[in-house]
Design a protein around this motif. Structure first.
Motif, PDB file in Angstrom:
ATOM      1  N   HIS A   1       5.942  -6.464  -7.572  1.00 31.33           N
ATOM      2  CA  HIS A   1       4.813  -7.024  -6.827  1.00 31.33           C
ATOM      3  C   HIS A   1       3.438  -6.738  -7.428  1.00 31.33           C
ATOM      4  N   HIS A   2       3.272  -5.613  -8.133  1.00 29.78           N
ATOM      5  CA  HIS A   2       1.988  -5.242  -8.731  1.00 29.78           C
ATOM      6  C   HIS A   2       0.858  -5.143  -7.700  1.00 29.78           C
ATOM      7  N   LEU A   3       1.186  -4.766  -6.484  1.00 32.09           N
ATOM      8  CA  LEU A   3       0.154  -4.495  -5.493  1.00 32.09           C
ATOM      9  C   LEU A   3      -0.500  -3.153  -5.826  1.00 32.09           C
ATOM     10  N   LEU A   4      -1.773  -3.036  -5.519  1.00 34.04           N
ATOM     11  CA  LEU A   4      -2.489  -1.780  -5.784  1.00 34.04           C
ATOM     12  C   LEU A   4      -2.166  -0.778  -4.676  1.00 34.04           C
ATOM     13  N   PRO A   5      -1.583   0.371  -5.008  1.00 33.77           N
ATOM     14  CA  PRO A   5      -1.042   1.273  -3.988  1.00 33.77           C
ATOM     15  C   PRO A   5      -2.082   1.879  -3.060  1.00 33.77           C
ATOM     16  N   GLU A   6      -3.330   1.983  -3.505  1.00 29.64           N
ATOM     17  CA  GLU A   6      -4.354   2.636  -2.688  1.00 29.64           C
ATOM     18  C   GLU A   6      -5.003   1.705  -1.679  1.00 29.64           C
TER      19      GLU A   6
ATOM     20  N   ARG B   1       1.375  -6.327   9.702  1.00 28.08           N
ATOM     21  CA  ARG B   1       1.464  -5.279   8.683  1.00 28.08           C
ATOM     22  C   ARG B   1       0.226  -5.236   7.793  1.00 28.08           C
ATOM     23  N   ILE B   2      -0.852  -5.875   8.209  1.00 28.31           N
ATOM     24  CA  ILE B   2      -2.009  -6.021   7.326  1.00 28.31           C
ATOM     25  C   ILE B   2      -2.667  -4.686   6.984  1.00 28.31           C
ATOM     26  N   ALA B   3      -2.546  -3.697   7.863  1.00 27.05           N
ATOM     27  CA  ALA B   3      -3.213  -2.414   7.629  1.00 27.05           C
ATOM     28  C   ALA B   3      -2.334  -1.432   6.869  1.00 27.05           C
ATOM     29  N   HIS B   4      -1.122  -1.853   6.507  1.00 30.61           N
ATOM     30  CA  HIS B   4      -0.190  -0.963   5.821  1.00 30.61           C
ATOM     31  C   HIS B   4      -0.371  -1.054   4.313  1.00 30.61           C
TER      32      HIS B   4
ATOM     33  N   GLU C   1      -6.264  -5.837   1.983  1.00 25.89           N
ATOM     34  CA  GLU C   1      -7.200  -5.685   0.870  1.00 25.89           C
ATOM     35  C   GLU C   1      -6.590  -6.210  -0.432  1.00 25.89           C
ATOM     36  N   ASN C   2      -5.299  -5.981  -0.629  1.00 23.13           N
ATOM     37  CA  ASN C   2      -4.640  -6.494  -1.827  1.00 23.13           C
ATOM     38  C   ASN C   2      -4.702  -8.011  -1.887  1.00 23.13           C
ATOM     39  N   VAL C   3      -4.420  -8.656  -0.763  1.00 20.64           N
ATOM     40  CA  VAL C   3      -4.401 -10.113  -0.744  1.00 20.64           C
ATOM     41  C   VAL C   3      -5.811 -10.685  -0.861  1.00 20.64           C
TER      42      VAL C   3
END
Length: 221
Positions: A91-96, A133-136, A101-103
């Motif tokens: 997925h390459h989402l930024l873990p922090e 799940r937007i805040a996760h 925020e990623n989207v």
């Protein structure tokens, strides 16, 4: 999107490896194409070249009517941000950052106001079933949820074409099927072209056209 006479050679010292040879491919608006073939055949390399992430050794790639490799790095980046969406096997989402925020990140890079970017990101996350799940953060999401967030990130800019590299390669069959359906639904709803490099025959069968890559050339389409 169109490429003409595209070849790619990787060279290291005296070793030269030809990954692609004289590829011609046109992707029409709204078209769904599966790039299929054995591992190492050149599918991912072609996808990266189509997206302007890697320059060809020869040939031309036009995205939304513009030769992406003739542009400055800044202009090429702006064209990718505006016209293309990317989904990868991982997925390459930024873990922090949170899912929201990623989207929103591609919109923030475009300098859209933060409030507007977050609102659009929340809307597309809701559309892919992640409104709750937007805040996760990515570490708090399941594999399927992370990949849904990655799909949402690819679509939040309303791109003309989505490029997906083995988007369900690391998912179980049930989760993969839900991602298949999601990609197809959003392709139909948003009208974006879809180019998918995949080993999954079920996903390939849902495309309007299959392009077989063999030894760096198009063996059938």
């Amino acid at each position: 999107m169109e490429c003409r006479g595209v070849s790619k050679v990787f060279a290291h010292d005296a070793i030269r490896v030809t990954a692609l040879q004289t590829i011609d491919l046109r992707v029409a608006a709204g078209e769904r194409i599966a790039l299929v073939g054995a591992s190492g055949s050149g599918k991912s390399t072609l996808l990266h070249i189509l997206g302007g992430l890697s320059p060809p050794s020869a040939g031309q790639v036009r995205v939304a009517g513009r030769d992406i490799n003739a542009l400055s790095p800044a202009a090429a980046g702006a064209l990718r941000n505006r016209a293309l969406g990317f989904v990868y096997q991982f997925h390459h989402l930024l873990p922090e950052f949170t899912a929201l925020e990623n989207v929103a990140m591609p919109l923030l890079i475009r300098r859209i106001k933060r409030g507007d970017a977050l609102a659009r990101a929340e809307g597309i996350l809701t559309r892919v079933g992640l409104g709750h799940r937007i805040a996760h953060k990515p570490g708090e999401l399941s594999g399927g949820e992370r990949q849904r967030a990655a799909v949402a990130r690819a679509l939040v800019t309303a791109p003309q074409c989505v490029l997906a590299d083995e988007p369900t390669g690391n998912l179980d069959s049930q989760t993969a099927a839900s991602i298949h359906d999601l990609l197809l639904e959003l392709n139909l709803e948003h009208g974006a072209s879809l180019v998918v490099a995949t080993h999954d025959p079920k996903l390939a069968s849902k495309m309007t056209r299959q392009v077989r890559i063999k030894d760096g050339t198009i063996a059938g389409a």
